[in-house]
Design a protein around this motif. Sequence first.
Motif, short mmCIF file in Angstrom:
data_model
loop_
_atom_site.label_atom_id
_atom_site.label_comp_id
_atom_site.label_asym_id
_atom_site.label_seq_id
_atom_site.Cartn_x
_atom_site.Cartn_y
_atom_site.Cartn_z
N ASP A 60 26.70 58.41 12.40
CA ASP A 60 27.57 56.89 12.48
C ASP A 60 26.99 55.89 11.46
O ASP A 60 25.70 55.63 11.44
N ASP A 61 27.62 55.35 10.52
CA ASP A 61 27.12 54.44 9.44
C ASP A 61 26.08 55.11 8.50
O ASP A 61 25.41 54.32 7.65
N THR A 63 31.29 53.44 10.81
CA THR A 63 31.97 53.00 12.09
C THR A 63 31.86 51.70 12.56
O THR A 63 32.37 51.31 13.52
N VAL A 73 33.65 49.94 16.04
CA VAL A 73 33.59 51.15 16.49
C VAL A 73 34.76 51.52 17.27
O VAL A 73 35.13 52.61 17.20
N ASN A 101 37.83 52.25 14.97
CA ASN A 101 37.76 53.39 13.89
C ASN A 101 37.71 54.52 14.81
O ASN A 101 38.23 55.71 14.46
N SER A 102 37.10 54.68 16.20
CA SER A 102 37.14 55.90 16.89
C SER A 102 38.47 56.23 17.45
O SER A 102 38.99 57.23 17.91
N ARG A 161 39.69 59.04 8.17
CA ARG A 161 38.31 58.61 8.14
C ARG A 161 37.74 58.94 6.64
O ARG A 161 37.90 60.14 6.07
N SER A 204 27.07 59.61 19.73
CA SER A 204 28.37 59.82 20.13
C SER A 204 28.49 61.05 21.29
O SER A 204 27.59 61.79 21.40
#
Length: 333
Positions: free
Chosen positions: A143-144, A149, A159, A162-163, A171, A202
Amino acid sequence: MSWFKKDPLQIITFKSYGTNTHFYIRGRALEDETINLEQKGLFGLLLNSWKRFETDEIKHATLKVTLINGQTITTTTDNHGYFKIDIKADDLEDLTNQNGWLEYKMSYDNETIKRHIQNENRFLGELLLPCSQSEFGVISDIDDTIIHTGVVSTLKWKVLLNSIFKSAASRIPLEGAADFYHKLHRGVSGTNANPIFYVSHSPWNLYRYLEFFLKQNNFPKGPILLRSFKDIFKKKSGDLAQKQIEILNILKTYPNLKFILIGDSGEYDADIYLDVAEKFPSQIAAIYLRSVKHKKKMRRVRSLFNDYNQIPVLLVDSSEQAIRHAKQHGFIA
Protein backbone atom coordinates in the motif's frame (compact mmCIF):
# COMPACT_ATOMS: atom_id res chain seq x y z
CA MET A 1 -23.90 -16.01 -2.51
CA SER A 2 -26.85 -17.47 -4.38
CA TRP A 3 -30.20 -17.75 -2.60
CA PHE A 4 -31.32 -20.52 -4.98
CA LYS A 5 -28.35 -22.87 -5.09
CA LYS A 6 -25.11 -23.39 -3.26
CA ASP A 7 -21.93 -22.05 -4.82
CA PRO A 8 -19.22 -24.57 -5.77
CA LEU A 9 -16.24 -25.08 -3.48
CA GLN A 10 -12.71 -23.87 -4.05
CA ILE A 11 -9.36 -23.70 -2.26
CA ILE A 12 -7.31 -20.50 -2.42
CA THR A 13 -3.62 -21.20 -1.87
CA PHE A 14 -1.45 -18.28 -0.76
CA LYS A 15 2.05 -18.09 -2.24
CA SER A 16 4.39 -18.84 0.65
CA TYR A 17 8.06 -19.60 1.37
CA GLY A 18 10.24 -22.23 3.02
CA THR A 19 13.62 -23.95 3.03
CA ASN A 20 15.05 -27.32 2.10
CA THR A 21 13.79 -28.66 5.45
CA HIS A 22 10.85 -26.35 6.20
CA PHE A 23 7.47 -26.79 4.50
CA TYR A 24 5.23 -23.79 5.24
CA ILE A 25 2.01 -23.07 3.35
CA ARG A 26 -1.25 -21.24 4.01
CA GLY A 27 -4.57 -20.77 2.31
CA ARG A 28 -8.33 -20.82 2.70
CA ALA A 29 -11.26 -23.04 1.75
CA LEU A 30 -14.24 -21.05 0.49
CA GLU A 31 -17.28 -21.15 -1.69
CA ASP A 32 -16.49 -19.81 -5.15
CA GLU A 33 -18.59 -16.68 -5.70
CA THR A 34 -17.10 -15.92 -9.14
CA ILE A 35 -15.43 -12.58 -8.51
CA ASN A 36 -14.42 -10.88 -11.76
CA LEU A 37 -11.13 -9.06 -11.13
CA GLU A 38 -11.55 -7.10 -14.37
CA GLN A 39 -15.08 -5.99 -13.49
CA LYS A 40 -16.25 -2.58 -14.69
CA GLY A 41 -19.33 -0.62 -13.69
CA LEU A 42 -20.34 0.69 -10.28
CA PHE A 43 -22.84 -2.05 -9.42
CA GLY A 44 -20.47 -4.84 -10.45
CA LEU A 45 -17.61 -3.36 -8.41
CA LEU A 46 -19.83 -3.00 -5.35
CA LEU A 47 -21.03 -6.58 -5.74
CA ASN A 48 -17.46 -7.86 -6.05
CA SER A 49 -16.43 -5.99 -2.89
CA TRP A 50 -19.39 -7.47 -1.03
CA LYS A 51 -18.44 -10.97 -2.18
CA ARG A 52 -14.82 -10.42 -1.13
CA PHE A 53 -15.69 -9.63 2.46
CA GLU A 54 -18.93 -11.60 2.92
CA THR A 55 -17.14 -14.92 2.45
CA ASP A 56 -18.70 -18.34 2.90
CA GLU A 57 -15.80 -20.24 4.40
CA ILE A 58 -15.63 -24.04 4.64
CA LYS A 59 -15.00 -24.79 8.31
CA HIS A 60 -13.26 -27.91 9.67
CA ALA A 61 -12.72 -29.36 6.20
CA THR A 62 -10.05 -31.99 5.69
CA LEU A 63 -7.65 -31.01 2.90
CA LYS A 64 -4.88 -32.97 1.25
CA VAL A 65 -1.58 -31.65 -0.13
CA THR A 66 0.13 -33.72 -2.82
CA LEU A 67 3.77 -33.02 -3.74
CA ILE A 68 5.23 -33.85 -7.14
CA ASN A 69 7.03 -36.87 -5.66
CA GLY A 70 3.70 -38.32 -4.55
CA GLN A 71 4.07 -37.49 -0.86
CA THR A 72 0.83 -36.36 0.78
CA ILE A 73 0.09 -34.19 3.82
CA THR A 74 -3.32 -33.59 5.40
CA THR A 75 -4.61 -30.57 7.29
CA THR A 76 -7.91 -29.20 8.59
CA THR A 77 -9.38 -25.73 8.17
CA ASP A 78 -10.25 -23.61 11.20
CA ASN A 79 -13.49 -21.77 12.05
CA HIS A 80 -12.76 -19.18 9.35
CA GLY A 81 -11.78 -21.65 6.62
CA TYR A 82 -8.04 -20.95 6.94
CA PHE A 83 -5.39 -23.64 6.98
CA LYS A 84 -1.68 -23.59 7.74
CA ILE A 85 0.93 -26.32 7.44
CA ASP A 86 4.23 -25.59 9.17
CA ILE A 87 6.33 -28.76 9.40
CA LYS A 88 9.87 -30.08 9.03
CA ALA A 89 10.63 -31.91 5.80
CA ASP A 90 13.55 -33.38 3.86
CA ASP A 91 15.12 -32.47 0.53
CA LEU A 92 12.46 -30.02 -0.64
CA GLU A 93 14.97 -28.38 -2.98
CA ASP A 94 14.84 -31.53 -5.10
CA LEU A 95 11.19 -30.69 -5.85
CA THR A 96 11.69 -27.07 -6.99
CA ASN A 97 11.83 -25.74 -10.54
CA GLN A 98 14.74 -23.70 -11.92
CA ASN A 99 13.32 -20.53 -10.35
CA GLY A 100 13.15 -22.00 -6.85
CA TRP A 101 9.38 -22.58 -6.73
CA LEU A 102 7.96 -25.80 -5.33
CA GLU A 103 4.57 -26.58 -6.85
CA TYR A 104 1.98 -28.69 -5.05
CA LYS A 105 -1.63 -29.71 -5.47
CA MET A 106 -4.40 -29.28 -2.90
CA SER A 107 -7.75 -31.03 -2.77
CA TYR A 108 -10.70 -31.68 -0.48
CA ASP A 109 -10.10 -35.05 1.19
CA ASN A 110 -13.61 -35.80 2.36
CA GLU A 111 -15.41 -38.28 0.12
CA THR A 112 -18.72 -37.44 1.80
CA ILE A 113 -18.77 -33.92 0.33
CA LYS A 114 -21.68 -33.82 -2.10
CA ARG A 115 -21.08 -30.24 -3.27
CA HIS A 116 -19.59 -29.42 -6.66
CA ILE A 117 -15.86 -28.69 -6.36
CA GLN A 118 -14.18 -26.44 -8.91
CA ASN A 119 -11.21 -27.52 -11.07
CA GLU A 120 -12.06 -31.20 -10.60
CA ASN A 121 -10.83 -30.82 -7.01
CA ARG A 122 -7.30 -29.84 -8.06
CA PHE A 123 -5.95 -26.51 -6.78
CA LEU A 124 -2.33 -25.58 -7.43
CA GLY A 125 -0.10 -23.86 -4.90
CA GLU A 126 3.48 -22.58 -4.84
CA LEU A 127 6.18 -22.36 -2.19
CA LEU A 128 9.37 -20.35 -2.73
CA LEU A 129 12.77 -21.70 -1.72
CA PRO A 130 15.35 -18.96 -2.46
CA CYS A 131 18.11 -20.09 -4.80
CA SER A 132 21.68 -20.60 -3.60
CA GLN A 133 22.89 -17.75 -5.86
CA SER A 134 20.61 -15.20 -4.15
CA GLU A 135 22.68 -12.36 -2.67
CA PHE A 136 19.88 -10.73 -0.70
CA GLY A 137 16.11 -10.70 -0.32
CA VAL A 138 13.61 -7.87 -0.62
CA ILE A 139 10.69 -7.36 1.76
CA SER A 140 8.25 -4.80 0.38
CA ASP A 141 5.09 -3.16 1.59
CA ILE A 142 2.28 -2.90 -0.98
CA ASP A 143 0.00 0.00 0.00
CA ASP A 144 1.40 3.34 -1.21
CA THR A 145 4.72 1.62 -1.89
CA ILE A 146 3.93 -0.03 -5.22
CA ILE A 147 0.21 0.77 -5.55
CA HIS A 148 -1.41 4.07 -4.62
CA THR A 149 -4.06 3.54 -1.94
CA GLY A 150 -4.31 6.87 -0.13
CA VAL A 151 -3.52 5.72 3.40
CA VAL A 152 -2.58 9.28 4.35
CA SER A 153 -5.86 10.78 3.13
CA THR A 154 -8.29 12.31 5.64
CA LEU A 155 -10.37 9.57 7.27
CA LYS A 156 -8.74 7.14 4.79
CA TRP A 157 -11.47 7.94 2.23
CA LYS A 158 -9.14 7.25 -0.68
CA VAL A 159 -8.44 3.75 0.66
CA LEU A 160 -12.16 3.06 0.56
CA LEU A 161 -12.53 4.59 -2.89
CA ASN A 162 -9.61 2.69 -4.40
CA SER A 163 -10.37 -0.68 -2.79
CA ILE A 164 -14.11 -0.77 -3.49
CA PHE A 165 -14.71 1.36 -6.57
CA LYS A 166 -11.68 0.32 -8.65
CA SER A 167 -11.02 -3.11 -10.12
CA ALA A 168 -7.61 -4.76 -9.79
CA ALA A 169 -7.23 -4.39 -13.56
CA SER A 170 -7.71 -0.61 -13.42
CA ARG A 171 -5.27 0.10 -10.58
CA ILE A 172 -2.04 1.76 -11.64
CA PRO A 173 1.32 1.03 -9.95
CA LEU A 174 3.64 3.79 -8.82
CA GLU A 175 5.81 4.82 -11.76
CA GLY A 176 8.92 2.72 -12.28
CA ALA A 177 8.26 0.42 -9.31
CA ALA A 178 8.08 -2.83 -11.31
CA ASP A 179 11.34 -2.04 -13.14
CA PHE A 180 13.11 -1.29 -9.84
CA TYR A 181 11.90 -4.57 -8.32
CA HIS A 182 13.03 -6.58 -11.34
CA LYS A 183 16.48 -5.01 -11.12
CA LEU A 184 16.64 -5.98 -7.44
CA HIS A 185 15.40 -9.48 -8.28
CA ARG A 186 18.11 -9.94 -10.92
CA GLY A 187 20.84 -8.40 -8.76
CA VAL A 188 24.32 -7.45 -9.93
CA SER A 189 24.90 -10.55 -12.04
CA GLY A 190 21.48 -10.35 -13.69
CA THR A 191 20.77 -13.95 -12.67
CA ASN A 192 20.77 -13.80 -8.87
CA ALA A 193 17.03 -14.52 -8.51
CA ASN A 194 16.92 -12.54 -5.27
CA PRO A 195 13.58 -13.37 -3.58
CA ILE A 196 10.87 -10.71 -3.26
CA PHE A 197 8.38 -10.89 -0.38
CA TYR A 198 5.25 -8.69 -0.37
CA VAL A 199 3.75 -7.78 3.01
CA SER A 200 0.68 -5.68 3.80
CA HIS A 201 -1.79 -4.77 6.53
CA SER A 202 -4.55 -5.68 4.06
CA PRO A 203 -6.77 -8.67 4.95
CA TRP A 204 -6.47 -12.03 3.20
CA ASN A 205 -9.82 -11.24 1.54
CA LEU A 206 -7.83 -9.05 -0.87
CA TYR A 207 -5.27 -11.74 -1.71
CA ARG A 208 -6.48 -12.52 -5.22
CA TYR A 209 -7.05 -8.82 -5.91
CA LEU A 210 -3.43 -8.00 -5.02
CA GLU A 211 -2.04 -11.13 -6.70
CA PHE A 212 -3.82 -10.14 -9.93
CA PHE A 213 -2.50 -6.57 -9.67
CA LEU A 214 1.12 -7.71 -9.18
CA LYS A 215 0.96 -10.16 -12.08
CA GLN A 216 -0.80 -7.79 -14.47
CA ASN A 217 1.72 -5.03 -13.78
CA ASN A 218 4.71 -7.34 -14.23
CA PHE A 219 6.11 -7.33 -10.70
CA PRO A 220 8.43 -10.24 -9.83
CA LYS A 221 6.55 -13.22 -8.44
CA GLY A 222 6.87 -13.65 -4.70
CA PRO A 223 5.05 -14.69 -1.53
CA ILE A 224 2.19 -12.36 -0.55
CA LEU A 225 1.70 -12.05 3.21
CA LEU A 226 -1.45 -10.40 4.56
CA ARG A 227 -3.55 -10.77 7.73
CA SER A 228 -7.00 -12.03 8.71
CA PHE A 229 -9.83 -9.84 9.96
CA LYS A 230 -9.83 -11.66 13.29
CA ASP A 231 -6.23 -10.54 13.87
CA ILE A 232 -7.24 -6.92 13.23
CA PHE A 233 -9.81 -6.96 16.03
CA LYS A 234 -7.85 -9.19 18.43
CA LYS A 235 -4.75 -6.97 18.47
CA LYS A 236 -3.99 -5.57 21.93
CA SER A 237 -1.90 -2.59 22.94
CA GLY A 238 1.76 -3.56 22.85
CA ASP A 239 1.28 -6.42 20.38
CA LEU A 240 3.47 -6.41 17.30
CA ALA A 241 1.76 -5.52 14.04
CA GLN A 242 1.08 -8.56 11.86
CA LYS A 243 3.29 -7.05 9.15
CA GLN A 244 6.19 -6.92 11.61
CA ILE A 245 5.55 -10.51 12.70
CA GLU A 246 5.69 -11.63 9.08
CA ILE A 247 8.97 -9.75 8.50
CA LEU A 248 10.56 -11.28 11.60
CA ASN A 249 9.47 -14.75 10.50
CA ILE A 250 11.18 -14.25 7.14
CA LEU A 251 14.41 -13.07 8.77
CA LYS A 252 14.42 -16.04 11.14
CA THR A 253 13.76 -18.44 8.27
CA TYR A 254 16.78 -17.15 6.32
CA PRO A 255 19.35 -16.13 8.97
CA ASN A 256 22.22 -16.06 6.46
CA LEU A 257 20.48 -13.77 3.98
CA LYS A 258 20.52 -9.98 4.06
CA PHE A 259 17.35 -8.05 3.23
CA ILE A 260 16.36 -4.73 1.73
CA LEU A 261 13.20 -3.30 3.32
CA ILE A 262 10.93 -1.15 1.12
CA GLY A 263 7.92 0.79 2.42
CA ASP A 264 6.36 4.22 2.54
CA SER A 265 6.43 7.22 4.86
CA GLY A 266 2.68 7.42 5.30
CA GLU A 267 1.96 5.07 8.20
CA TYR A 268 4.32 3.07 10.40
CA ASP A 269 6.72 1.35 8.01
CA ALA A 270 9.56 3.58 9.21
CA ASP A 271 8.98 2.60 12.85
CA ILE A 272 8.65 -1.10 12.04
CA TYR A 273 11.72 -1.17 9.80
CA LEU A 274 13.84 0.76 12.29
CA ASP A 275 12.87 -1.66 15.06
CA VAL A 276 13.61 -4.65 12.82
CA ALA A 277 17.01 -3.20 11.86
CA GLU A 278 17.90 -2.73 15.53
CA LYS A 279 16.90 -6.32 16.35
CA PHE A 280 18.61 -7.84 13.27
CA PRO A 281 21.42 -5.40 12.40
CA SER A 282 23.47 -7.95 10.47
CA GLN A 283 20.55 -8.89 8.20
CA ILE A 284 19.26 -5.51 7.01
CA ALA A 285 21.19 -4.16 4.01
CA ALA A 286 19.14 -1.00 3.36
CA ILE A 287 15.80 0.72 3.92
CA TYR A 288 13.84 2.52 1.20
CA LEU A 289 10.80 4.63 2.18
CA ARG A 290 8.68 6.24 -0.50
CA SER A 291 7.84 9.85 0.26
CA VAL A 292 4.19 10.84 0.65
CA LYS A 293 2.45 14.17 0.11
CA HIS A 294 1.93 14.90 3.78
CA LYS A 295 4.32 17.41 5.39
CA LYS A 296 3.68 16.37 9.00
CA LYS A 297 4.25 12.68 8.32
CA MET A 298 7.40 13.40 6.32
CA ARG A 299 8.82 15.54 9.14
CA ARG A 300 8.17 12.74 11.61
CA VAL A 301 9.88 10.12 9.43
CA ARG A 302 12.88 12.35 8.76
CA SER A 303 13.30 12.91 12.49
CA LEU A 304 13.51 9.14 13.06
CA PHE A 305 16.58 8.90 10.82
CA ASN A 306 18.30 12.23 11.49
CA ASP A 307 21.17 10.66 13.42
CA TYR A 308 20.87 7.14 12.04
CA ASN A 309 23.91 5.87 10.14
CA GLN A 310 24.02 2.12 10.78
CA ILE A 311 22.72 1.15 7.33
CA PRO A 312 21.77 3.06 4.17
CA VAL A 313 18.33 4.72 4.37
CA LEU A 314 16.72 6.61 1.50
CA LEU A 315 13.49 8.61 1.46
CA VAL A 316 12.45 7.94 -2.12
CA ASP A 317 10.90 10.60 -4.34
CA SER A 318 11.07 8.52 -7.54
CA SER A 319 11.99 5.04 -8.73
CA GLU A 320 14.85 6.54 -10.74
CA GLN A 321 16.33 7.92 -7.51
CA ALA A 322 16.02 4.52 -5.84
CA ILE A 323 17.67 2.79 -8.82
CA ARG A 324 20.65 5.20 -8.71
CA HIS A 325 21.04 4.63 -4.97
CA ALA A 326 20.87 0.83 -5.37
CA LYS A 327 23.54 0.94 -8.06
CA GLN A 328 25.82 3.07 -5.85
CA HIS A 329 25.52 0.51 -3.04
CA GLY A 330 26.14 -2.49 -5.27
CA PHE A 331 22.68 -4.03 -5.10
CA ILE A 332 22.03 -3.88 -8.85
CA ALA A 333 24.03 -3.52 -12.04
